[in-house]
Design an enzyme around this catalytic site. Structure first.
Site, PDB file in Angstrom:
ATOM      1  N   CYS A  87       0.035   3.961   2.576  1.00 53.32           N
ATOM      2  CA  CYS A  87       0.444   3.525   3.917  1.00 53.32           C
ATOM      3  C   CYS A  87       1.882   3.938   4.211  1.00 53.32           C
ATOM      4  CB  CYS A  87       0.316   2.000   4.055  1.00 53.32           C
ATOM      5  SG  CYS A  87      -1.364   1.363   3.891  1.00 53.32           S
TER       6      CYS A  87
ATOM      7  N   CYS B 292       0.841  -1.205   0.000  1.00 53.14           N
ATOM      8  CA  CYS B 292       0.000   0.000   0.000  1.00 53.14           C
ATOM      9  C   CYS B 292       0.876   1.254   0.000  1.00 53.14           C
ATOM     10  CB  CYS B 292      -0.921  -0.031   1.226  1.00 53.14           C
ATOM     11  SG  CYS B 292      -1.816   1.501   1.514  1.00 53.14           S
TER      12      CYS B 292
END
Length: 321
Positions: A77, A74
């Site tokens: 993230c 991700c």
């Protein structure tokens, strides 16, 4: 969809009972010799399903625990995670940051009802509270943390945990990360957030555009601009009229675009994306392009790594090609 900037804990059930339990848990920890100062490195912990009760639920009786649900693949993230870790060190024990790798902890992801990452929750005196999903400007994250901490103190009596600075070593070998100097656009980004809070969407749009004119890749500004423009568009809409028009005129591209904006603001992300994909499929020329461009704008509001965006991009590609 994004951080609202307000942590509404008024709906927490049985707050009085939770406060009593928190006080009992702190007293029990003191009797067992726990509750002492921790080193700065203990303010950020990795948590799995096996240790969740001990590391999150039990610790939330003495300090708000912020949970960062993330994954290695991700990209957002990788931007949000380091920011939360830095803030955990800076807040110096007023909250604890627990990081959960969703790939290795699918059950926790399901229990929290997470549909996309990054997603951030808090646990206060055993009560789970959603904070925000996706990335957000640092100023908004700080505001949310401040509100979380304030309510944790006032409602549950959570005073945080003591941090032993001496545990970092005499030479500061394990001190928290060095203070990061203010970036060149921090003032503009904070001004944009203040404008959003005051419902001055035009001011927020201009502030974000000022950042992007010098730094077109600035993630915070791109996200903020998409949000501000969306809120500006729906501000004066009559929701009932918009939905009636969309239902009665399925071939009216303008009506479908307006309804998609309302869908997204209301949290119906898949509905918004599906409506515009179908509108692209049914139209040609300028009208098709208008629906396609609005869909791309809404992708910016949610974030490119969100699974719903990825699915909608795939669907859009099918109808275009």
């Amino acid at each position: 969809m994004s951080m609202s900037g307000v942590v509404d804990l008024a709906a927490v059930k049985a707050a009085g009972e939770a406060k009593v339990k928190a006080e009992q848990a702190r007293a029990e920890a003191a009797r067992q010799g726990g509750g002492g100062a921790v080193p700065p490195s203990a303010l950020v912990i990795d948590v799995d399903e096996a240790g969740f009760e001990r590391d999150v639920l039990q610790r939330s009786a003495e300090v708000p625990v912020v949970i960062d649900f993330w994954a290695e693949w991700c990209e957002p993230c990788k931007q949000l995670g380091p920011l939360l870790e830095r803030l955990a060190q800076e807040y110096n024990g007023r909250f604890l940051l627990a990081k959960v790798d969703v790939d290795a902890n699918q059950m926790l992801m399901q229990q929290f009802g997470i549909q996309g990452i990054p997603a951030v929750f808090a646990v206060v005196a055993g009560q789970a509270l959603p904070l925000f999903q996706g990335t957000a400007p640092e100023a908004q994250i700080r505001q949310t943390l401040d509100q979380l901490i304030q309510v944790g103190e006032e409602r549950f009596g959570l005073t945080g945990i003591a941090v032993d600075a001496a545990a970092a070593g005499p030479e500061g070998a394990e001190q928290g990360p060095a203070e990061v100097p203010a970036g060149p656009y921090d003032a503009l980004l904070e001004a944009a957030v203040r404008a959003l809070d005051a419902s001055d969407f035009a001011g927020a749009v201009q502030a974000y555009k000022n950042v992007l004119s010098d730094d077109p890749a600035n993630t915070e500004a791109k996200l903020g601009l998409a949000q501000a423009e969306l809120l500006s568009r729906v501000r004066d809409m009559d929701p009932q009229q918009v939905r009636n028009d969309a239902a009665e005129k399925p071939g009216d591209v303008t009506a479908q675009i307006a309804a998609a904006d309302l869908d997204l603001v209301g949290g119906h992300v898949e509905d918004a994306f599906g409506r515009l994909v179908e509108t692209v499929r049914r139209n040609f020329g300028d009208e098709r392009d208008a629906a396609r461009l609005r869909l791309l704008e809404l992708f910016e509001v949610i974030g490119p790594e969100d699974p719903r965006v990825i699915a909608a991009r795939t669907a859009l590609a099918r109808v275009l090609f």
